[in-house]
Design a protein around this motif. Structure first.
Motif, mmCIF file in Angstrom:
data_model
loop_
_atom_site.group_PDB
_atom_site.id
_atom_site.type_symbol
_atom_site.label_atom_id
_atom_site.label_comp_id
_atom_site.label_asym_id
_atom_site.label_seq_id
_atom_site.Cartn_x
_atom_site.Cartn_y
_atom_site.Cartn_z
ATOM 1 N N CYS A 34 6.887 93.792 82.582
ATOM 2 C CA CYS A 34 8.040 93.908 81.673
ATOM 3 C C CYS A 34 8.023 95.229 80.918
ATOM 4 O O CYS A 34 8.925 95.505 80.127
ATOM 5 C CB CYS A 34 8.127 92.718 80.713
ATOM 6 S SG CYS A 34 6.940 92.754 79.369
ATOM 7 N N VAL A 68 6.797 94.526 76.584
ATOM 8 C CA VAL A 68 7.547 93.874 75.496
ATOM 9 C C VAL A 68 7.223 92.379 75.391
ATOM 10 O O VAL A 68 8.020 91.592 74.886
ATOM 11 C CB VAL A 68 9.075 94.092 75.632
ATOM 12 C CG1 VAL A 68 9.400 95.549 75.405
ATOM 13 C CG2 VAL A 68 9.612 93.633 76.978
ATOM 14 N N CYS A 69 6.031 92.013 75.856
ATOM 15 C CA CYS A 69 5.552 90.638 75.693
ATOM 16 C C CYS A 69 6.488 89.617 76.341
ATOM 17 O O CYS A 69 6.768 88.570 75.772
ATOM 18 C CB CYS A 69 5.356 90.312 74.201
ATOM 19 S SG CYS A 69 4.077 89.082 73.915
ATOM 20 N N SER A 70 6.999 89.969 77.527
ATOM 21 C CA SER A 70 7.937 89.063 78.198
ATOM 22 C C SER A 70 7.432 88.500 79.519
ATOM 23 O O SER A 70 8.076 87.637 80.089
ATOM 24 C CB SER A 70 9.270 89.787 78.462
ATOM 25 O OG SER A 70 9.931 90.046 77.256
ATOM 26 N N CYS A 71 6.320 89.026 80.038
ATOM 27 C CA CYS A 71 5.940 88.614 81.392
ATOM 28 C C CYS A 71 4.533 88.047 81.500
ATOM 29 O O CYS A 71 4.216 87.388 82.484
ATOM 30 C CB CYS A 71 6.092 89.789 82.354
ATOM 31 S SG CYS A 71 4.928 91.143 82.061
ATOM 32 N N GLU A 94 1.675 85.143 67.325
ATOM 33 C CA GLU A 94 2.306 83.862 67.672
ATOM 34 C C GLU A 94 2.979 83.937 69.042
ATOM 35 O O GLU A 94 2.806 83.067 69.895
ATOM 36 C CB GLU A 94 3.318 83.481 66.585
ATOM 37 C CG GLU A 94 3.901 82.088 66.822
ATOM 38 C CD GLU A 94 4.998 81.722 65.822
ATOM 39 O OE1 GLU A 94 5.093 82.381 64.770
ATOM 40 O OE2 GLU A 94 5.750 80.794 66.110
ATOM 41 N N ILE A 95 3.751 85.005 69.272
ATOM 42 C CA ILE A 95 4.471 85.108 70.558
ATOM 43 C C ILE A 95 3.486 85.250 71.720
ATOM 44 O O ILE A 95 3.666 84.654 72.779
ATOM 45 C CB ILE A 95 5.522 86.248 70.540
ATOM 46 C CG1 ILE A 95 6.251 86.321 71.896
ATOM 47 C CG2 ILE A 95 4.929 87.595 70.201
ATOM 48 C CD1 ILE A 95 7.443 87.246 71.938
ATOM 49 N N ASP A 136 1.950 81.859 72.410
ATOM 50 C CA ASP A 136 2.906 81.018 73.134
ATOM 51 C C ASP A 136 2.993 81.435 74.594
ATOM 52 O O ASP A 136 2.956 80.602 75.498
ATOM 53 C CB ASP A 136 4.296 81.116 72.477
ATOM 54 C CG ASP A 136 4.329 80.410 71.118
ATOM 55 O OD1 ASP A 136 3.459 79.554 70.888
ATOM 56 O OD2 ASP A 136 5.218 80.725 70.309
ATOM 57 N N MET A 137 3.132 82.749 74.847
ATOM 58 C CA MET A 137 3.253 83.223 76.232
ATOM 59 C C MET A 137 1.990 82.924 77.039
ATOM 60 O O MET A 137 2.054 82.647 78.230
ATOM 61 C CB MET A 137 3.545 84.729 76.262
ATOM 62 C CG MET A 137 4.942 85.101 75.777
ATOM 63 S SD MET A 137 6.259 84.375 76.782
ATOM 64 C CE MET A 137 6.095 85.319 78.300
ATOM 65 N N GLU A 145 0.258 80.428 76.965
ATOM 66 C CA GLU A 145 0.208 79.030 77.417
ATOM 67 C C GLU A 145 0.696 78.882 78.855
ATOM 68 O O GLU A 145 0.523 77.848 79.484
ATOM 69 C CB GLU A 145 1.009 78.142 76.469
ATOM 70 C CG GLU A 145 0.194 77.758 75.246
ATOM 71 C CD GLU A 145 0.932 76.779 74.360
ATOM 72 O OE1 GLU A 145 1.672 75.928 74.895
ATOM 73 O OE2 GLU A 145 0.777 76.872 73.133
ATOM 74 N N LEU A 146 1.350 79.930 79.383
ATOM 75 C CA LEU A 146 1.763 79.896 80.788
ATOM 76 C C LEU A 146 0.574 80.055 81.724
ATOM 77 O O LEU A 146 0.668 79.787 82.907
ATOM 78 C CB LEU A 146 2.756 81.032 81.077
ATOM 79 C CG LEU A 146 4.182 80.861 80.564
ATOM 80 C CD1 LEU A 146 4.968 82.134 80.810
ATOM 81 C CD2 LEU A 146 4.867 79.684 81.250
#
Lengths: 419, 102
Positions: free
Chosen positions: B39, B42-45, B65-66, B69-70, B72-73
């Motif tokens: 990505c 940007v902490c999206s992938c 936090e983000i 959460d990510m 956890e995938l």
């Protein structure tokens, strides 16, 4: 396994083509890898162009996908600034624009797409008109802004790209107006509630967002442009940004006689109708097993995942494409993350978290089947949604909508009364 | 200036130095296997997952936090996991050792 005499030629060096080249080496391809692109820049990340790259004041270069050193190390031959004129599938060769010929054993089309520039009367006379797909487009916008970014900008098209550019140019100090032809922005891709959220977000940041605006012409007098809409309204514009969608680049595939539908048709291994030609990324029309239908996706995820599948297949491995699509968009301080494909949804659930800043998610269902999730500043919703979509587990919509129920997959699994 | 050690899943040790940008960008620049950064940072992938050596956690700090959460995938995530696009290079992280997640 290929021997070192084999040649894999890749046309298009963006996310798909570059990832394919490196994945080929990883899978053990010993032959040559030659990567062509008409763009002269070292291959770069496209998504940041409309976001951080545009607003970056230090004039830094675009983020490269890989360092030049990495291509050398993996012995990947980069042919940048070179346009491929045609593909001769019978002879298994490509012809470059200078008429030189390059033979291939395997060919990969990663030709992507180009922005649509609509045939609006008068648009061709405007000096500062830009789509946004390449570094050159960003440089054009930057030059047009010059030392004084306080300019009037009209963005034609209220999709993700148009809105991201609007947010970026607003941040730089321009006065931005977005003209959207539909009755709401993002109409094709999100629920009305999400359109409303982004509409409000832009208005709060002093971007003018106008819907139901069909641009019919651009009038230029004394170097002043006015964008004219069918309702008679006009909008002054020093710069016009075009964000109305893309044309996929299928010309080479057509010449090669490949099957084309809504994109270059490929099977689950990214192979086209010619056994030695593969196609990956934005230009493909491919089957998504999870949704059991053919789709064309404009995304990094699809580019990377198809690249991996094609590379493994070329190296003789047995793999198939089976991915859940995901996307993202960053506008102002808001992060949107999307998992799945919402098309054909018939009901939604909205979950709002108890936070000061916007933090919510929209869950798209067909009946009780979860299709996709749009998450605003809410990676947790994105992750939980991804897990439910992957496992096809039923979700308890009442609990989902209740922000007092802790956001964990186990708390949201639907249990019938008989359980 | 920060010296950073990456240990890849092939047990290759790569020591590099950086002055600015993110650890993910540094890893991509040096072709560290397993750090993709699809990505662009940007902490999206979640394709730049590393395990920080436990005693270096004080230097890098914990995941935000983000990131948490990510992460956890990824079934391999643990308390020392970070998405290294979210670790800024500075003198403060000099000497850290990062194991690229499988």
């Amino acid at each position: 396994m290929s021997d070192s005499q084999q040649k894999c030629v890749v046309i298009g060096a963006s996310h798909a083509g570059v990832n394919l080249a490196f994945a080929l080496r990883k899978e053990g391809w010993e032959g040559q890898i030659i990567l062509y692109d008409a763009d002269p820049e070292l291959p770069y990340h496209r998504p940041p162009l409309s976001k951080t790259y545009l607003t970056n004041e230090e004039g830094m270069s675009a983020t490269p996908l890989k360092s030049l050193e990495s291509y050398e190390r993996d012995n990947i031959l980069l042919k940048l600034g070179v346009k491929v004129a045609l593909v001769n599938a019978e002879e298994k060769e490509i012809v470059l624009e200078d008429s030189s010929v390059q033979a291939y054993d395997k060919l990969v089309l990663a030709t992507g797409a180009r922005p649509i520039v609509p045939p609006i009367p008068g648009l061709a006379n405007v000096k500062n008109v830009f789509p946004l797909r390449t570094v050159a487009d960003v440089e054009g916008i930057r030059n047009a802004l010059g030392d004084n970014p306080n300019k009037s900008v009209v963005v034609i098209g209220g999709g993700y790209i148009g809105l991201e550019i609007a947010a970026s140019l607003n941040k730089l100090g321009s006065k931005v107006t977005v003209l959207e032809r539909e009755e709401r922005i993002l109409a094709r891709v999100t629920a009305p509630e999400m359109s409303d959220f982004f509409h409000q977000l832009h208005v709060e940041n002093d971007v003018e967002v106008l819907t139901g605006k069909n641009v019919t012409s651009v009038a230029t007098e004394n170097a002043k442009n006015n964008v004219v809409c069918s309702d008679g309204s006009t909008y002054p514009a020093d710069i016009i940004i075009i964000g109305v969608g893309i044309h996929i680049n299928t010309e080479l595939a057509e010449q090669a006689g490949l099957t084309i539908e809504n994109g270059i048709k490929v099977d689950a291994t990214a192979r086209t109708s010619d056994k030695d030609i593969y196609a990956i990324g934005d230009c493909t029309f491919h089957h998504n097993p999870h949704y059991d239908r053919y789709v064309r996706l404009e995304s990094v995820q699809n580019a990377v995942d198809q690249a991996k599948v094609a590379a493994a297949t070329i190296c003789g491995k047995q793999v198939i494409y089976d991915a859940i699509p995901w996307f993202w968009s960053d506008q102002y301080d808001v992060k949107l993350q999307i998992v799945g494909l919402s098309e054909s949804y018939d009901n939604i659930v909205i979950r709002k978290e108890k936070k000061d800043q916007p933090c919510f998610s929209i869950w798209y269902f067909s009946g009780d089947e979860l299709l996709s999730v749009d998450a605003i500043n809410n990676a947790k919703a994105y992750v939980v949604g991804t897990k439910f979509i992957k496992t096809n587990q039923s979700i308890d919509k009442v609990k989902l909508a209740d922000n007092a129920v802790e956001f964990k997959p186990n708390n949201l699994i639907f249990k019938s009364n008989n359980d | 200036m920060a010296k950073i050690t990456f240990i890849t899943s092939d047990d290759e040790t790569i020591v590099v130095e950086g002055t600015s940008g993110s650890v993910m960008e540094l890893a991509v620049e040096h072709n560290v296997k397993g750090i993709d950064g699809d990505c662009g940072g940007v902490c999206s992938c979640a394709t730049c997952h590393v395990h920080v050596k436990p005693e270096d956690m004080t230097k890098t700090g914990p995941a935000s936090e983000i990131e948490t959460d990510m992460l956890e995938l990824d079934d391999n995530a643990d308390e020392y996991s970070r998405l290294c696009c979210q670790i800024e290079i500075s003198d403060a992280i000099d000497g850290v050792e990062l194991t690229v997640a499988k």
